[in-house]
Scaffold this active site. Structure first.
Site, PDB file in Angstrom:
ATOM      1  N   SER A 133       0.849  -1.186   0.000  1.00  0.00           N
ATOM      2  CA  SER A 133       0.000   0.000   0.000  1.00  0.00           C
ATOM      3  C   SER A 133       0.883   1.234   0.000  1.00  0.00           C
ATOM      4  CB  SER A 133      -0.883  -0.004   1.253  1.00  0.00           C
ATOM      5  OG  SER A 133      -1.541   1.238   1.437  1.00  0.00           O
ATOM      6  N   TYR A 146      -2.915  -0.998  10.415  1.00  0.00           N
ATOM      7  CA  TYR A 146      -2.734  -1.320   8.999  1.00  0.00           C
ATOM      8  C   TYR A 146      -1.393  -0.787   8.481  1.00  0.00           C
ATOM      9  CZ  TYR A 146      -3.905  -1.689   4.005  1.00  0.00           C
ATOM     10  OH  TYR A 146      -3.906  -2.001   2.658  1.00  0.00           O
TER      11      TYR A 146
END
Length: 274
Positions: A133, A146
């Site tokens: 990401s 995350y």
């Protein structure tokens, strides 16, 4: 000869889109999901779908064994993709919540990867794609768990790429920014279990900012948000190129964050990200 790929997290979003796109390009796709009902749905749509739950070591081994039995013991590519997010402040997440997200977003990836590597070493080639990401190399408020798993994945993959040099196995990071998936919906149970209605200095922020976005029927579109096909296009390049890049940025925000990370001091980046 038909190439084979095992993809995790195919119940929706990036994994599901990549699975069908690669099948249409001639790949033999093993599209795994955490839940058996999702696997059954994909089988009904013509995909092979072994069940792989990253939090269950035995399930990981069984899912890979089923895949290798079907291919005769070979596997050309692995696309680690299954993961979830947890919105909330770092100080509000208990340690057990961190352990759970690391089991799914990191430790399970390692378990599957380390079982695949000997297969690829034996055949002298393979591709290991990791869906990271933009938050794998830059921080963001209210995304601590995350962010932490993706930062860990980035370091892990860089190390693995160097260790596998010369083996014929290529390690690639796919780094999407905002992609239109169900990640907000799938983060709701974790938020409700660990954060919602608990005492917190952030309680007002959760009510006024986090929850309206998390539970919106039509969530606002993030700046630069793209559809899943943008990620699949980079996956295809990483699989087909004889010399794949170590990293593939997806979406404009990822490119912007990459430039900022290289050019600006940390305090300035913090100010922008706040």
């Amino acid at each position: 000869m038909q190439r084979s790929i095992l993809i995790t997290g195919c119940s929706s979003g990036i994994g599901e889109h990549a699975a069908f796109a690669l099948r249409d390009r001639g790949w033999r796709v093993f599209a795994s999901c955490r839940r058996e009902e999702d696997c059954a749905r994909l089988r009904d749509r013509g995909l092979e779908s072994p069940r792989i739950d990253y939090q269950d070591t035995d399930c990981i081994a069984q899912g890979l064994a089923e895949t290798l039995e079907a291919t005769g013991g070979t596997l050309d590519a692995l696309f680690n993709n299954g993961a979830y997010g947890m919105p909330g402040a770092v100080e509000d997440w208990p340690t057990d919540a961190w352990r759970e997200i690391f089991e799914t977003n990191f430790f399970g990836w390692h378990e599957l990867t380390r079982q695949v590597i000997p297969v690829m070493r034996k055949q002298g080639q393979g591709r290991i794609l990791q869906c990271s990401s933009v938050l794998g190399f830059i921080g963001m408020k209210m995304r601590g768990p995350y962010v932490s798993t993706k930062h860990a994945l980035e370091g892990y993959s860089d190390t693995l790429r160097m260790e596998l040099h010369g083996s014929g196995i290529k390690v690639v990071l796919i780094e999407p920014g905002p992609i239109n998936t169900m990640i907000r919906i799938k983060s709701q149970p974790h938020y409700e279990r660990w954060i919602k209605d608990k005492p917190s200095v952030w309680a007002e922020f959760y009510k006024n900012t986090v929850e309206p976005r998390l539970y919106a029927n039509s969530p606002p579109v993030d700046w630069g948000e793209l559809q899943c096909d943008a990620t699949t296009a980079k996956v295809i390049h990483a699989l087909d190129s004889p010399r794949p890049r170590p990293r593939y940025y997806v979406t404009r925000p990822t490119y912007v964050a990459g430039y900022l990370k290289r050019l600006l001091p940390t305090r300035m980046i913090d100010r922008i990200m706040r």
